[in-house]
Structure formats: structure tokens, C-alpha cells
Motif scaffolding. Sequence first.
Motif, PDB file in Angstrom:
ATOM      1  N   MET A 149       0.846  -1.195   0.000  1.00  0.00           N
ATOM      2  CA  MET A 149       0.000   0.000   0.000  1.00  0.00           C
ATOM      3  C   MET A 149       0.873   1.233   0.000  1.00  0.00           C
ATOM      4  SD  MET A 149      -2.868   1.144   2.771  1.00  0.00           S
ATOM      5  CE  MET A 149      -1.617   1.510   3.990  1.00  0.00           C
TER       6      MET A 149
ATOM      7  N   LEU B 185      -3.678   1.696  -4.207  1.00  0.00           N
ATOM      8  CA  LEU B 185      -4.496   0.879  -3.307  1.00  0.00           C
ATOM      9  C   LEU B 185      -5.305  -0.073  -4.172  1.00  0.00           C
ATOM     10  CD1 LEU B 185      -5.843   3.518  -0.731  1.00  0.00           C
ATOM     11  CD2 LEU B 185      -4.244   1.658  -0.263  1.00  0.00           C
ATOM     12  N   GLN B 186      -5.191  -1.357  -3.918  1.00  0.00           N
ATOM     13  CA  GLN B 186      -5.822  -2.365  -4.752  1.00  0.00           C
ATOM     14  C   GLN B 186      -7.221  -2.710  -4.255  1.00  0.00           C
ATOM     15  OE1 GLN B 186      -4.295  -3.561  -7.591  1.00  0.00           O
ATOM     16  NE2 GLN B 186      -2.788  -1.969  -7.113  1.00  0.00           N
TER      17      GLN B 186
ATOM     18  N   GLU C 122      -8.088  -4.365  -0.800  1.00  0.00           N
ATOM     19  CA  GLU C 122      -7.009  -4.089   0.151  1.00  0.00           C
ATOM     20  C   GLU C 122      -7.589  -3.411   1.391  1.00  0.00           C
ATOM     21  OE1 GLU C 122      -2.683  -1.788   0.361  1.00  0.00           O
ATOM     22  OE2 GLU C 122      -3.665  -2.186  -1.564  1.00  0.00           O
TER      23      GLU C 122
END
Length: 256
Positions: free
Chosen positions: A1, A30-31, A34
Amino acid sequence: MALHYDEIVRTGLSKQVADLIRAAILEGRLQVDERLPSEDELSRRFGISRPTVREALKVLAAQNLIRSRRGPTGGTFVNRPDLDAAGRAIAEASTLLVGVGTFGVDEIVTARIETEAICCRLAAANRSDEDLARLEAEIVIQRDEGLTDEAFCASDVRFHRAIVTASGNGPLRLMMHTVIESFIPVTNMLIFGEHERRRSVGSHARVLEAIAARDAERAAQEIRGHLEGMRAVLIQALDRRASRAVAGAAEGGETE
């Protein structure tokens, strides 16, 4: 992150925090799914209060960019972008712009003609049997002579929405939220009392026939003809409305 914790100033803090997190999501830092740091951790890293962090997270949740989950494995997580939610946000903004007169009626009709012609071409190529069934169902509804004006207009919106869905193109579907959810209700509102239903239903039926036959050019031509006819009705309706307004103003002046 990868969040940048040192890029805020001391005014409008919650908005700045929300903007920073939103940018991290949109840029892929940011996935999806996440987990974000806790409120305490975000508060410490940003150097701001927990209530300010909480307000920022509320903004992001309202935009459907994050979600919260309780329990031992809970927390705040990045959401997968939702096409319908994004489309609703676009439609709300465009409805506001239409409401304050940012766009003229002729502009709106022109935008509808050009974009819906594209949708019809793609629908003719990509439509499924389910798409045809949805379009046919709305035409059946519209042929009911006992249908109220409001119900007819609602069915009209659903018919055009079904054409967009039949195009099978996700980006186009997102772009068309403005046309379908904002422009069509506005134009319908202006002419619903003067709607020539049989002409509209006949046009819809011809559009459906062309899409069913996978005739892209005819489908585009039919929707263009349909919307050009609507433009003429709109112009007449607006002219009559303007004439009534002038007459009403004149009568009011005489009674003063």
C-alpha cells in the motif's frame, strides 16, 4: 500500500484525506479488496483527529469506493468500482446541470441522436434474445391505451436503457447514464402532455425490428428519425409554452 501521509494542509482536512485516498485507489496504489489502516492509524499518520478521518471515510463510502466490515477480520476495504453507482453519480451531476439551464434543449436532442445511433448500431451487432425480449416487453406496455403519461414515460426510459444494455459495451453504458437517466426524463417532461404515443410506439417497434434483424444502419436511421420527430414536437411545445407565458404576462399587466 502506498499512501502519502504528508500532503495535507490544515484547512478542509477531511476532504483532503478523502481526495488522497481516492487518488490512491484510482491510480492503483491501493488495490481492490485491500484493507486500509485503522482510524487510529490513519489519524496518527496524517496527524489529524479521528473524527476528521471518520468524516473522510464517510465521503469515500458514499462514493462506493470503500466498504466496512465488522468482526475479527473486519476493517475498511477498497471496493471494486461499481458501474451502476458511477453512472448514478454522473446522472445526478448532469441532472443538476440540466436543471439550472446549462444545456439547451436542442443540444440535448442532438446529443441523444448521435449517441443513441451508436448504441443502436452496436445493439444490432451484439443483442441477445434476452435483450430483444426486454425491448418487446416495453413496446407491449406502451401499446396499452390505458397507460398513464407517467407510466408511458417510465417505459420509454426503460426501452432506451435496454438498447444501451444490448450494445454490450461497458464504457458506452457508463457514458450513456447521462442521456438515459437525465436527458430522456427532461425531454419527456416537456412533451408528455403532447406525446403522440402511436407514433412513438411505431418508431420503437421499427427500431426493435432493425436490431432483431441485425441491420445496424437501419437501426441507426430509425432512432434518428424517431428523435428528429421528437425534436419537432419539443419545439412546438416550447413555442406554445412561450406564447402562453407572454399572454399571461400581458393579462397580468392589464389587471394592475
